[in-house]
Each structure stands twice: as structure tokens, then as C-alpha cells.
Write a protein that holds these residues in place. Structure first.
Motif, PDB file in Angstrom:
ATOM      1  N   PRO A 134      -4.302  -1.970   4.255  1.00 60.12           N
ATOM      2  CA  PRO A 134      -5.730  -1.810   4.494  1.00 60.12           C
ATOM      3  C   PRO A 134      -6.519  -2.758   3.592  1.00 60.12           C
ATOM      4  N   ASP A 164      -4.942  -8.841   5.332  1.00 56.44           N
ATOM      5  CA  ASP A 164      -3.550  -8.397   5.339  1.00 56.44           C
ATOM      6  C   ASP A 164      -2.720  -9.330   4.452  1.00 56.44           C
ATOM      7  N   ASP A 220       1.226  -5.497   6.335  1.00 52.01           N
ATOM      8  CA  ASP A 220       0.310  -4.488   6.862  1.00 52.01           C
ATOM      9  C   ASP A 220      -0.262  -3.633   5.741  1.00 52.01           C
ATOM     10  N   ASN A 241      -3.425  -3.403  -2.475  1.00 53.53           N
ATOM     11  CA  ASN A 241      -4.029  -4.150  -1.375  1.00 53.53           C
ATOM     12  C   ASN A 241      -4.360  -5.564  -1.845  1.00 53.53           C
ATOM     13  N   ASP A 286       0.809  -1.214   0.000  1.00 55.22           N
ATOM     14  CA  ASP A 286       0.000   0.000   0.000  1.00 55.22           C
ATOM     15  C   ASP A 286       0.844   1.268   0.000  1.00 55.22           C
TER      16      ASP A 286
END
Length: 121
Positions: free
Chosen positions: A60, A64, A58, A36, A12
Motif C-alpha cells: 500500500p 509499489d 505489492d 512501504n 508490508d
């Protein structure tokens, strides 16, 4: 490289993703990018040539990077997986069998070496 191997880079953080993608393109990989896991799944669904997933943990979205890695292993078992994070260390038991974890910041040459090892196995 004679055959252009398709790699999906999922992160991301735009600058990180672009940096990895550029490094891989420079050595001859075909690179697809997603920000993502949802985008990654869409790309995997329409691009059967992908041989390696390089994903941050990590992110959004609905899952994940660890959940993405597990989903890819279940749905696309031939795809090799490298999981990365700058915020946590991962136990080998948390990633699919045969996958590799690389901590950020990482050395590009080490990542390339790991990719070659995975793809030749």
C-alpha cells in the motif's frame, strides 16, 4: 562478514519482513526495515550507507515496489536492488537494469547468494 553491509528490507507483511530481516542479520548484514515505499524513501534519505534494497512489489502507499525500485535506481544508482513478489511474475524489462527478481516463496540461501553476487558486481 567483516564489513556490515546495510540492507533495506521493504515489505508490508510484517512476518515476512521480520523473517527476511532476521535471516540477513544472522549472516552479518545491517538491516533496516520499512513497511512501504514512503518509509523506504525516508530511510534512504537519512541512511547513505544502504547498499542493497530488498523490496516486495505489492504494497500500500504512494508507490509499489516496482516504482520504488525505479526511484531508487534514479536517485541512488549505486544501490543494488532485489524485487520480490508472491502474486506475480515480473519480466526483467520491468525492473531496473542490474536488478534481480525473486519469486515468493523463496529459499533464503538463494536470496543470500543473489545478494552476494549483486554486491560483488
Amino acid at each position: 562478514m567483516t564489513d556490515r553491509i546495510a540492507v533495506l528490507v521493504v515489505d508490508d507483511e510484517v512476518l515476512v519482513r521480520l523473517d527476511v530481516a532476521d535471516q540477513l542479520r544472522d549472516v552479518g548484514y545491517e538491516v533496516l526495515e520499512a513497511s512501504n515505499a514512503d518509509q523506504a524513501i525516508e530511510i534512504l534519505n537519512i541512511t547513505p550507507s544502504i547498499r542493497l534494497l530488498f523490496t516486495d512489489i505489492d504494497m500500500p502507499g504512494s508507490m509499489d515496489g516496482l516504482k520504488l525500485a525505479a526511484a531508487v535506481r534514479d536517485r541512488w544508482p549505486p544501490v543494488k536492488i532485489i524485487v520480490t513478489s508472491g502474486h506475480r511474475n515480473v519480466d526483467i524489462a520491468e525492473i531496473p537494469d542490474g536488478s534481480i527478481f525473486v519469486s515468493k516463496p523463496y529459499a533464503h540461501l538463494a536470496v543470500l547468494r543473489s545478494m552476494r553476487e549483486l554486491l560483488s558486481a
